[in-house]
Design a protein around this motif. Structure first.
Motif, PDB file in Angstrom:
ATOM      1  N   GLY A 178       0.811  -1.205   0.000  1.00  0.00           N
ATOM      2  CA  GLY A 178       0.000   0.000   0.000  1.00  0.00           C
ATOM      3  C   GLY A 178       0.844   1.254   0.000  1.00  0.00           C
ATOM      4  O   GLY A 178       2.048   1.235  -0.236  1.00  0.00           O
ATOM      5  N   LEU A 179       0.207   2.333   0.320  1.00  0.00           N
ATOM      6  CA  LEU A 179       0.813   3.651   0.282  1.00  0.00           C
ATOM      7  C   LEU A 179       1.497   3.976   1.603  1.00  0.00           C
ATOM      8  O   LEU A 179       0.977   3.707   2.679  1.00  0.00           O
ATOM      9  CB  LEU A 179      -0.293   4.692   0.026  1.00  0.00           C
ATOM     10  CG  LEU A 179       0.121   6.145   0.054  1.00  0.00           C
ATOM     11  CD1 LEU A 179       0.998   6.458  -1.150  1.00  0.00           C
ATOM     12  CD2 LEU A 179      -1.116   7.019   0.047  1.00  0.00           C
ATOM     13  N   GLU A 180       2.698   4.556   1.501  1.00  0.00           N
ATOM     14  CA  GLU A 180       3.377   5.088   2.672  1.00  0.00           C
ATOM     15  C   GLU A 180       4.061   6.379   2.244  1.00  0.00           C
ATOM     16  O   GLU A 180       4.702   6.432   1.191  1.00  0.00           O
ATOM     17  CB  GLU A 180       4.402   4.107   3.229  1.00  0.00           C
ATOM     18  CG  GLU A 180       5.003   4.563   4.539  1.00  0.00           C
ATOM     19  CD  GLU A 180       5.804   3.477   5.244  1.00  0.00           C
ATOM     20  OE1 GLU A 180       6.236   3.720   6.381  1.00  0.00           O
ATOM     21  OE2 GLU A 180       5.994   2.393   4.667  1.00  0.00           O
ATOM     22  N   ILE A 181       3.920   7.423   3.036  1.00  0.00           N
ATOM     23  CA  ILE A 181       4.471   8.731   2.700  1.00  0.00           C
ATOM     24  C   ILE A 181       5.529   9.093   3.737  1.00  0.00           C
ATOM     25  O   ILE A 181       5.311   8.950   4.941  1.00  0.00           O
ATOM     26  CB  ILE A 181       3.366   9.798   2.651  1.00  0.00           C
ATOM     27  CG1 ILE A 181       2.357   9.438   1.562  1.00  0.00           C
ATOM     28  CG2 ILE A 181       3.951  11.193   2.421  1.00  0.00           C
ATOM     29  CD1 ILE A 181       1.151  10.336   1.499  1.00  0.00           C
ATOM     30  N   PHE A 182       6.667   9.596   3.239  1.00  0.00           N
ATOM     31  CA  PHE A 182       7.781   9.979   4.094  1.00  0.00           C
ATOM     32  C   PHE A 182       8.022  11.478   3.983  1.00  0.00           C
ATOM     33  O   PHE A 182       7.793  12.079   2.930  1.00  0.00           O
ATOM     34  CB  PHE A 182       9.055   9.237   3.670  1.00  0.00           C
ATOM     35  CG  PHE A 182       8.946   7.747   3.804  1.00  0.00           C
ATOM     36  CD1 PHE A 182       9.355   7.120   4.965  1.00  0.00           C
ATOM     37  CD2 PHE A 182       8.438   6.973   2.772  1.00  0.00           C
ATOM     38  CE1 PHE A 182       9.255   5.745   5.097  1.00  0.00           C
ATOM     39  CE2 PHE A 182       8.331   5.604   2.901  1.00  0.00           C
ATOM     40  CZ  PHE A 182       8.738   4.982   4.066  1.00  0.00           C
ATOM     41  N   ASN A 183       8.512  12.101   5.063  1.00  0.00           N
ATOM     42  CA  ASN A 183       8.887  13.515   4.995  1.00  0.00           C
ATOM     43  C   ASN A 183      10.321  13.627   4.469  1.00  0.00           C
ATOM     44  O   ASN A 183      10.960  12.611   4.156  1.00  0.00           O
ATOM     45  CB  ASN A 183       8.700  14.211   6.343  1.00  0.00           C
ATOM     46  CG  ASN A 183       9.636  13.715   7.416  1.00  0.00           C
ATOM     47  OD1 ASN A 183      10.600  12.999   7.163  1.00  0.00           O
ATOM     48  ND2 ASN A 183       9.343  14.088   8.662  1.00  0.00           N
ATOM     49  N   SER A 184      10.825  14.859   4.395  1.00  0.00           N
ATOM     50  CA  SER A 184      12.157  15.082   3.820  1.00  0.00           C
ATOM     51  C   SER A 184      13.270  14.456   4.653  1.00  0.00           C
ATOM     52  O   SER A 184      14.376  14.251   4.159  1.00  0.00           O
ATOM     53  CB  SER A 184      12.407  16.579   3.641  1.00  0.00           C
ATOM     54  OG  SER A 184      12.336  17.233   4.901  1.00  0.00           O
ATOM     55  N   SER A 185      13.008  14.147   5.911  1.00  0.00           N
ATOM     56  CA  SER A 185      13.996  13.511   6.781  1.00  0.00           C
ATOM     57  C   SER A 185      13.946  11.984   6.712  1.00  0.00           C
ATOM     58  O   SER A 185      14.696  11.300   7.412  1.00  0.00           O
ATOM     59  CB  SER A 185      13.780  13.944   8.233  1.00  0.00           C
ATOM     60  OG  SER A 185      13.882  15.328   8.354  1.00  0.00           O
ATOM     61  N   GLY A 186      13.038  11.452   5.916  1.00  0.00           N
ATOM     62  CA  GLY A 186      12.918  10.015   5.775  1.00  0.00           C
ATOM     63  C   GLY A 186      12.019   9.350   6.800  1.00  0.00           C
ATOM     64  O   GLY A 186      11.930   8.130   6.848  1.00  0.00           O
ATOM     65  N   GLN A 187      11.347  10.145   7.631  1.00  0.00           N
ATOM     66  CA  GLN A 187      10.433   9.582   8.630  1.00  0.00           C
ATOM     67  C   GLN A 187       9.080   9.296   7.996  1.00  0.00           C
ATOM     68  O   GLN A 187       8.563  10.104   7.218  1.00  0.00           O
ATOM     69  CB  GLN A 187      10.255  10.549   9.795  1.00  0.00           C
ATOM     70  CG  GLN A 187      11.511  10.802  10.595  1.00  0.00           C
ATOM     71  CD  GLN A 187      11.291  11.872  11.650  1.00  0.00           C
ATOM     72  OE1 GLN A 187      10.582  12.847  11.424  1.00  0.00           O
ATOM     73  NE2 GLN A 187      11.911  11.690  12.808  1.00  0.00           N
ATOM     74  N   SER A 188       8.513   8.176   8.348  1.00  0.00           N
ATOM     75  CA  SER A 188       7.187   7.818   7.845  1.00  0.00           C
ATOM     76  C   SER A 188       6.151   8.764   8.440  1.00  0.00           C
ATOM     77  O   SER A 188       6.063   8.920   9.659  1.00  0.00           O
ATOM     78  CB  SER A 188       6.859   6.376   8.223  1.00  0.00           C
ATOM     79  OG  SER A 188       5.560   6.047   7.790  1.00  0.00           O
ATOM     80  N   ARG A 189       5.354   9.403   7.596  1.00  0.00           N
ATOM     81  CA  ARG A 189       4.326  10.335   8.054  1.00  0.00           C
ATOM     82  C   ARG A 189       2.927   9.761   7.886  1.00  0.00           C
ATOM     83  O   ARG A 189       1.997  10.158   8.578  1.00  0.00           O
ATOM     84  CB  ARG A 189       4.414  11.669   7.302  1.00  0.00           C
ATOM     85  CG  ARG A 189       5.743  12.370   7.441  1.00  0.00           C
ATOM     86  CD  ARG A 189       6.125  12.640   8.875  1.00  0.00           C
ATOM     87  NE  ARG A 189       5.172  13.546   9.470  1.00  0.00           N
ATOM     88  CZ  ARG A 189       4.958  13.672  10.763  1.00  0.00           C
ATOM     89  NH1 ARG A 189       5.639  12.950  11.617  1.00  0.00           N
ATOM     90  NH2 ARG A 189       4.073  14.518  11.224  1.00  0.00           N
ATOM     91  N   LEU A 190       2.741   8.873   6.938  1.00  0.00           N
ATOM     92  CA  LEU A 190       1.418   8.299   6.679  1.00  0.00           C
ATOM     93  C   LEU A 190       1.588   6.899   6.126  1.00  0.00           C
ATOM     94  O   LEU A 190       2.330   6.691   5.169  1.00  0.00           O
ATOM     95  CB  LEU A 190       0.639   9.164   5.676  1.00  0.00           C
ATOM     96  CG  LEU A 190      -0.754   8.685   5.297  1.00  0.00           C
ATOM     97  CD1 LEU A 190      -1.690   8.764   6.492  1.00  0.00           C
ATOM     98  CD2 LEU A 190      -1.306   9.515   4.155  1.00  0.00           C
ATOM     99  N   GLN A 191       0.890   5.950   6.749  1.00  0.00           N
ATOM    100  CA  GLN A 191       0.901   4.574   6.281  1.00  0.00           C
ATOM    101  C   GLN A 191      -0.522   4.165   5.936  1.00  0.00           C
ATOM    102  O   GLN A 191      -1.484   4.769   6.408  1.00  0.00           O
ATOM    103  CB  GLN A 191       1.463   3.648   7.356  1.00  0.00           C
ATOM    104  CG  GLN A 191       2.896   3.932   7.705  1.00  0.00           C
ATOM    105  CD  GLN A 191       3.402   2.994   8.792  1.00  0.00           C
ATOM    106  OE1 GLN A 191       2.738   2.041   9.179  1.00  0.00           O
ATOM    107  NE2 GLN A 191       4.591   3.284   9.281  1.00  0.00           N
ATOM    108  N   VAL A 192      -0.646   3.150   5.148  1.00  0.00           N
ATOM    109  CA  VAL A 192      -1.960   2.701   4.712  1.00  0.00           C
ATOM    110  C   VAL A 192      -2.838   2.295   5.891  1.00  0.00           C
ATOM    111  O   VAL A 192      -4.067   2.351   5.825  1.00  0.00           O
ATOM    112  CB  VAL A 192      -1.834   1.571   3.660  1.00  0.00           C
ATOM    113  CG1 VAL A 192      -1.364   0.286   4.316  1.00  0.00           C
ATOM    114  CG2 VAL A 192      -3.134   1.365   2.919  1.00  0.00           C
ATOM    115  N   THR A 193      -2.251   1.929   7.006  1.00  0.00           N
ATOM    116  CA  THR A 193      -3.030   1.507   8.174  1.00  0.00           C
ATOM    117  C   THR A 193      -3.416   2.675   9.078  1.00  0.00           C
ATOM    118  O   THR A 193      -4.169   2.492  10.031  1.00  0.00           O
ATOM    119  CB  THR A 193      -2.235   0.488   9.005  1.00  0.00           C
ATOM    120  OG1 THR A 193      -0.984   1.070   9.375  1.00  0.00           O
ATOM    121  CG2 THR A 193      -1.996  -0.798   8.225  1.00  0.00           C
ATOM    122  N   ASP A 194      -2.908   3.894   8.807  1.00  0.00           N
ATOM    123  CA  ASP A 194      -3.251   5.062   9.617  1.00  0.00           C
ATOM    124  C   ASP A 194      -4.677   5.514   9.345  1.00  0.00           C
ATOM    125  O   ASP A 194      -5.158   5.432   8.208  1.00  0.00           O
ATOM    126  CB  ASP A 194      -2.315   6.237   9.318  1.00  0.00           C
ATOM    127  CG  ASP A 194      -0.909   6.011   9.824  1.00  0.00           C
ATOM    128  OD1 ASP A 194      -0.706   5.080  10.627  1.00  0.00           O
ATOM    129  OD2 ASP A 194      -0.021   6.765   9.408  1.00  0.00           O
TER     130      ASP A 194
END
Length: 106
Positions: free
Chosen positions: A4-20
């Motif tokens: 699924g979809l996962e979104i990271f910020n510019s620092s490489g930290q996960s900000r949004l996962q498909v399970t959120d």
């Protein structure tokens, strides 16, 4: 492994996962075209919730359909019927019953 979809910020930290969960529906009502009103909804406010009105009784040939105006004051959702087209100075505008929805950010 999940997909699924996962979104990271510019620092490489996960900000949004498909399970959120991003929002949840906390209020819904069907309101007649000419009715105005309000309802208290525990936990909502202007910074954590978003209201919306969706027209639901659109007839064929109605080009400009106006749902209710909606807003939040403290923990109250308010809705107001749109003025009649002739008094608002609009041509071909029709009032519509609305589905009022309030989503709360989690």
């Amino acid at each position: 492994m999940s997909y699924g979809l996962e979104i990271f910020n510019s620092s490489g930290q996960s900000r949004l996962q498909v399970t959120d969960r991003i929002t949840r529906l906390v209020y819904s009502a069907v309101v007649a075209a000419t009715n105005s009103g309000s309802a208290t909804v525990t936990g909502i406010n202007t910074t954590n919730s978003v209201p919306t009105a969706i027209p639901i009784d659109v007839a064929a040939g109605q080009l400009y359909v106006m749902p209710h105006l909606v807003w939040i004051t403290n923990n109250t959702i308010n809705w107001e019927a749109v003025p009649n087209a002739s008094t608002a100075g609009c041509l071909n505008t029709h009032r519509s019953s609305s589905l009022i929805l309030v989503f709360q950010y989690l």
